[in-house]
Motif scaffolding. Sequence first.
Motif, PDB file in Angstrom:
ATOM      1  N   ARG A   1       0.995  -1.015   0.002  1.00 58.99           N
ATOM      2  CA  ARG A   1       0.096   0.112  -0.009  1.00 58.99           C
ATOM      3  C   ARG A   1       0.640   1.308   0.052  1.00 58.99           C
ATOM      4  O   ARG A   1       0.360   2.076  -0.652  1.00 58.99           O
ATOM      5  CB  ARG A   1      -0.994   0.120   1.077  1.00 58.99           C
ATOM      6  N   HIS A   2       1.965   1.442   0.685  1.00 56.53           N
ATOM      7  CA  HIS A   2       2.848   2.477   0.816  1.00 56.53           C
ATOM      8  C   HIS A   2       4.196   2.055   0.438  1.00 56.53           C
ATOM      9  O   HIS A   2       5.242   2.411   1.099  1.00 56.53           O
ATOM     10  CB  HIS A   2       2.784   2.952   2.319  1.00 56.53           C
ATOM     11  N   VAL A   3       4.366   1.877  -1.120  1.00 59.10           N
ATOM     12  CA  VAL A   3       5.752   1.546  -1.524  1.00 59.10           C
ATOM     13  C   VAL A   3       6.493   2.894  -1.344  1.00 59.10           C
ATOM     14  O   VAL A   3       6.407   3.906  -1.724  1.00 59.10           O
ATOM     15  CB  VAL A   3       5.502   1.131  -2.953  1.00 59.10           C
ATOM     16  N   GLY A   4       7.841   2.499  -0.953  1.00 58.56           N
ATOM     17  CA  GLY A   4       8.816   3.533  -0.863  1.00 58.56           C
ATOM     18  C   GLY A   4       8.439   4.273   0.307  1.00 58.56           C
ATOM     19  O   GLY A   4       9.609   5.354   0.535  1.00 58.56           O
ATOM     20  N   MET A   5       7.744   4.085   1.412  1.00 57.54           N
ATOM     21  CA  MET A   5       7.507   4.786   2.624  1.00 57.54           C
ATOM     22  C   MET A   5       7.285   4.164   3.717  1.00 57.54           C
ATOM     23  O   MET A   5       7.046   2.979   3.518  1.00 57.54           O
ATOM     24  CB  MET A   5       6.057   5.686   2.494  1.00 57.54           C
ATOM     25  N   ILE A   6       7.519   4.824   4.758  1.00 57.36           N
ATOM     26  CA  ILE A   6       7.185   4.335   6.218  1.00 57.36           C
ATOM     27  C   ILE A   6       5.878   4.965   6.766  1.00 57.36           C
ATOM     28  O   ILE A   6       5.810   6.266   6.621  1.00 57.36           O
ATOM     29  CB  ILE A   6       8.496   4.417   7.202  1.00 57.36           C
ATOM     30  N   ALA A   7       5.007   3.934   6.976  1.00 56.59           N
ATOM     31  CA  ALA A   7       3.886   4.438   7.616  1.00 56.59           C
ATOM     32  C   ALA A   7       3.584   3.709   9.047  1.00 56.59           C
ATOM     33  O   ALA A   7       4.076   2.648   9.202  1.00 56.59           O
ATOM     34  CB  ALA A   7       2.797   4.189   6.618  1.00 56.59           C
ATOM     35  N   SER A   8       2.866   4.309   9.874  1.00 57.44           N
ATOM     36  CA  SER A   8       2.743   4.112  11.191  1.00 57.44           C
ATOM     37  C   SER A   8       1.079   4.389  11.472  1.00 57.44           C
ATOM     38  O   SER A   8       0.453   5.272  11.144  1.00 57.44           O
ATOM     39  CB  SER A   8       3.656   4.594  12.247  1.00 57.44           C
ATOM     40  N   LYS A   9       0.474   3.513  12.214  1.00 57.52           N
ATOM     41  CA  LYS A   9      -0.741   3.792  12.643  1.00 57.52           C
ATOM     42  C   LYS A   9      -0.962   4.358  13.894  1.00 57.52           C
ATOM     43  O   LYS A   9      -0.170   4.286  14.708  1.00 57.52           O
ATOM     44  CB  LYS A   9      -1.429   2.120  13.055  1.00 57.52           C
ATOM     45  N   THR A  10      -1.774   5.458  13.952  1.00 56.31           N
ATOM     46  CA  THR A  10      -1.845   6.743  15.037  1.00 56.31           C
ATOM     47  C   THR A  10      -2.544   5.814  16.241  1.00 56.31           C
ATOM     48  O   THR A  10      -3.375   4.834  15.831  1.00 56.31           O
ATOM     49  CB  THR A  10      -2.355   7.744  14.848  1.00 56.31           C
ATOM     50  N   ALA A  11      -2.775   6.367  17.304  1.00 52.03           N
ATOM     51  CA  ALA A  11      -3.549   5.885  18.470  1.00 52.03           C
ATOM     52  C   ALA A  11      -5.114   5.893  18.221  1.00 52.03           C
ATOM     53  O   ALA A  11      -5.602   5.302  18.768  1.00 52.03           O
ATOM     54  CB  ALA A  11      -3.225   6.886  19.762  1.00 52.03           C
ATOM     55  N   ILE A  12      -5.347   6.698  17.291  1.00 52.46           N
ATOM     56  CA  ILE A  12      -6.717   6.922  16.839  1.00 52.46           C
ATOM     57  C   ILE A  12      -7.158   6.248  15.564  1.00 52.46           C
ATOM     58  O   ILE A  12      -8.272   6.377  15.071  1.00 52.46           O
ATOM     59  CB  ILE A  12      -7.247   8.555  16.919  1.00 52.46           C
TER      60      ILE A  12
ATOM     61  N   ILE B   1       2.512   9.116   7.539  1.00 51.10           N
ATOM     62  CA  ILE B   1       3.603   8.663   6.948  1.00 51.10           C
ATOM     63  C   ILE B   1       4.762   9.440   7.541  1.00 51.10           C
ATOM     64  O   ILE B   1       4.780  10.476   8.042  1.00 51.10           O
ATOM     65  CB  ILE B   1       3.491   9.640   5.625  1.00 51.10           C
ATOM     66  N   ILE B   2       5.795   8.585   7.704  1.00 48.43           N
ATOM     67  CA  ILE B   2       7.116   9.082   8.415  1.00 48.43           C
ATOM     68  C   ILE B   2       7.897   9.439   7.393  1.00 48.43           C
ATOM     69  O   ILE B   2       8.562   8.827   6.523  1.00 48.43           O
ATOM     70  CB  ILE B   2       7.822   7.941   9.151  1.00 48.43           C
ATOM     71  N   PRO B   3       8.434  10.743   7.597  1.00 51.26           N
ATOM     72  CA  PRO B   3       9.780  11.280   6.732  1.00 51.26           C
ATOM     73  C   PRO B   3      10.862  10.735   6.722  1.00 51.26           C
ATOM     74  O   PRO B   3      11.251  10.412   7.855  1.00 51.26           O
ATOM     75  CB  PRO B   3       9.458  12.804   6.805  1.00 51.26           C
ATOM     76  N   LEU B   4      11.650  10.329   5.704  1.00 51.56           N
ATOM     77  CA  LEU B   4      12.706   9.807   5.854  1.00 51.56           C
ATOM     78  C   LEU B   4      13.738  10.832   6.126  1.00 51.56           C
ATOM     79  O   LEU B   4      13.771  11.868   5.735  1.00 51.56           O
ATOM     80  CB  LEU B   4      13.367   9.084   4.373  1.00 51.56           C
ATOM     81  N   GLN B   5      14.582  10.220   7.026  1.00 55.35           N
ATOM     82  CA  GLN B   5      15.757  11.318   7.493  1.00 55.35           C
ATOM     83  C   GLN B   5      17.078  11.218   6.539  1.00 55.35           C
ATOM     84  O   GLN B   5      17.091  10.076   5.939  1.00 55.35           O
ATOM     85  CB  GLN B   5      16.232  10.624   8.731  1.00 55.35           C
ATOM     86  N   ILE B   6      17.612  12.326   6.285  1.00 59.22           N
ATOM     87  CA  ILE B   6      18.786  12.421   5.478  1.00 59.22           C
ATOM     88  C   ILE B   6      20.118  12.781   6.330  1.00 59.22           C
ATOM     89  O   ILE B   6      19.865  13.376   7.208  1.00 59.22           O
ATOM     90  CB  ILE B   6      18.568  13.559   4.473  1.00 59.22           C
ATOM     91  N   GLY B   7      21.133  12.138   6.230  1.00 56.95           N
ATOM     92  CA  GLY B   7      22.427  12.129   6.989  1.00 56.95           C
ATOM     93  C   GLY B   7      22.434  11.034   7.975  1.00 56.95           C
ATOM     94  O   GLY B   7      22.758  10.830   8.921  1.00 56.95           O
TER      95      GLY B   7
END
Length: 68
Positions: free
Chosen positions: A46-57, A62-68
Amino acid sequence: MDPIYAHNEGKLVATFDPLIAEDLLARMREHRHGLRAAIFGTVIERHVGMIASKTAIGGTRIIPLQIG
């Protein structure tokens, strides 16, 4: 402070075939440094190339990827 971005030195994040993940988790927990090893996510199409998390509600964040 957002726990997603807190420092976690000494942690391992790994991807395993779901058919063997539970067995590998059990093996990790046999080691003194793996006592708190856990499965905390799954890979989905469903979220190819992304990191997603379920919220408490029940939403999706979508979690932004960190650079560095």
